[in-house]
Design a protein around this motif. Structure first.
Motif: not given
Length: 384
Positions: A7-9, A11, A65, A73, A76-77, A89-90
């Protein structure tokens, strides 16, 4: 790996790790906007199970988020505003996500230590131009700033970590200068005995290898040295005040003999607007590959911002970046160059060369240095 980590939100760190600042502040990680506690007010276990940390986990479980995590966030954007090529996070999803039981990440109250980012104090033997007393005892001495840390509270954090030492998968040592910290010597001695396969990252100025901490690090297999350097020779010694370029090179050759990973964290700012590329070329010439370099724009202090460059010189730097990008270098260097180019050409910045000149002269006076002699091109092309 838990599907939540996709999930992108989400961690993993609020469930598995923490970062300790030199003043006792505790955060989920170094780039988190908000602290979750202070070891001088509460013990570390209470902080990790605090309402603040529970709220962050609750938001993530509800697909929200958290504002404290907006750094990742946003990175990554829009990678052009980031120093790193991959968000924290990643990175930690990959590094420690596979070691975490799925049921833990379903529990908003759960915590199981896997990662620590330790900055025990601000002890450092350099006073880099872009740093300050929070992270450098040399800066604190220069500005006559005292930073009191209650040793008893730090000791409690140590004991909590030592109690969970076998669980650790990833350790990040920073500072200050981690090679000078006695706490790291004690910590690494225990790690070597109980968890020798842990993944260690060390953010260092590499100013001294004649320490017990360095000798212990040499005994581990999985060590990643992230070395801070921004220029060469006299420029290096001005930027990294109290540092020695000759000593740095000697120590760098030492770690080249180890079977460890080495990379360079380099900042891009007005004092090294061209020489940073010469530094990369030199380090490549002595054996380091393109993927050893991460270059990122410096934001603070603002007077050192690269975007203060006058338009004609800025265009020269743009040309250098575009030429190097066209050579199809390794991913990390290529990504860094692209990010620097995008940052340099953003228009939402009020340049003020007078502020730059005044601030550098003020620094010169306090340190009894002569930047005009050390950076003649800067004065000829920019400060005039």
């Amino acid at each position: 790996m838990s599907r939540k980590l996709l999930d992108k939100n989400f961690c993993v760190l609020p469930w598995t790790g923490f970062e300790l600042e030199p003043d006792g502040t505790v955060k989920n990680c170094i780039i988190a906007k908000d602290k979750i506690g202070d070891i001088h007010k509460n013990d570390i276990e209470s902080i990790l199970h605090s309402e603040k940390n529970q709220n962050i986990k609750g938001q993530m479980l509800n697909k929200q988020y958290p504002t404290s995590c907006s750094g990742c966030y946003f990175q990554e954007k829009d990678r052009a505003t980031s120093f790193d090529s991959i968000s924290s996070r990643l990175y930690y999803a990959k590094e420690i996500g596979t070691s975490v039981d799925n049921t833990l990440l379903d529990d908003g109250n759960g915590f199981d230590l896997r990662h620590v980012d330790l900055r025990w104090n601000n002890k450092c033997n350099q006073a880099c131009v872009y740093c300050g007393p929070r992270y450098s005892s040399k800066w604190a001495q220069e500005l006559k700033v005292k930073q009191e840390v209650e040793k008893e509270n730090v000791e409690k954090v140590k004991q909590y970590i030592f109690k969970n030492i076998k669980k650790l998968k990833n350790v990040y040592l920073a500072g200050g200068e981690p090679l000078l910290m006695n706490q790291n010597k004690e910590f690494l001695t225990l790690l070597l005995e109980h968890n020798p396969d842990v993944h260690l990252r060390v953010n260092t100025n590499l100013s001294s290898t004649k320490t017990g901490v360095f000798q212990l690090l040499c005994k581990f297999k999985n060590v990643h040295w992230t070395v801070s350097v921004d220029s060469m020779g006299k420029e290096y010694e001005y930027i990294r005040h109290h540092g020695s370029w000759e000593e740095f090179l000697k120590n760098l050759k030492h770690i080249q003999t180890l079977d460890h990973k080495v990379s360079f964290n380099m900042l891009f700012f007005i004092l090294n607007y061209k020489s940073v590329f010469d530094c990369v070329d030199y380090l490549k010439s002595i054996g380091f590959h393109d993927n050893s370099f991460i270059i990122g724009p410096l934001y603070k202090p603002e007077y050192l911002n690269i975007r203060h460059l006058p338009d004609n010189i800025k265009q020269e730097v743009v040309n250098i970046l575009e030429e190097r990008i066209g050579k199809n270098t390794g991913f990390y260097l290529q990504n860094s160059l692209e990010n620097c180019l995008k940052y340099l050409t953003q228009s939402n910045f009020h340049a003020n060369i007078d502020t730059v000149r005044h601030s550098i002269q003020k620094l010169d006076k306090r340190r009894n240095l002569n930047s005009r002699e050390i950076f003649p091109k800067l004065y000829r092309e920019v400060l005039q």
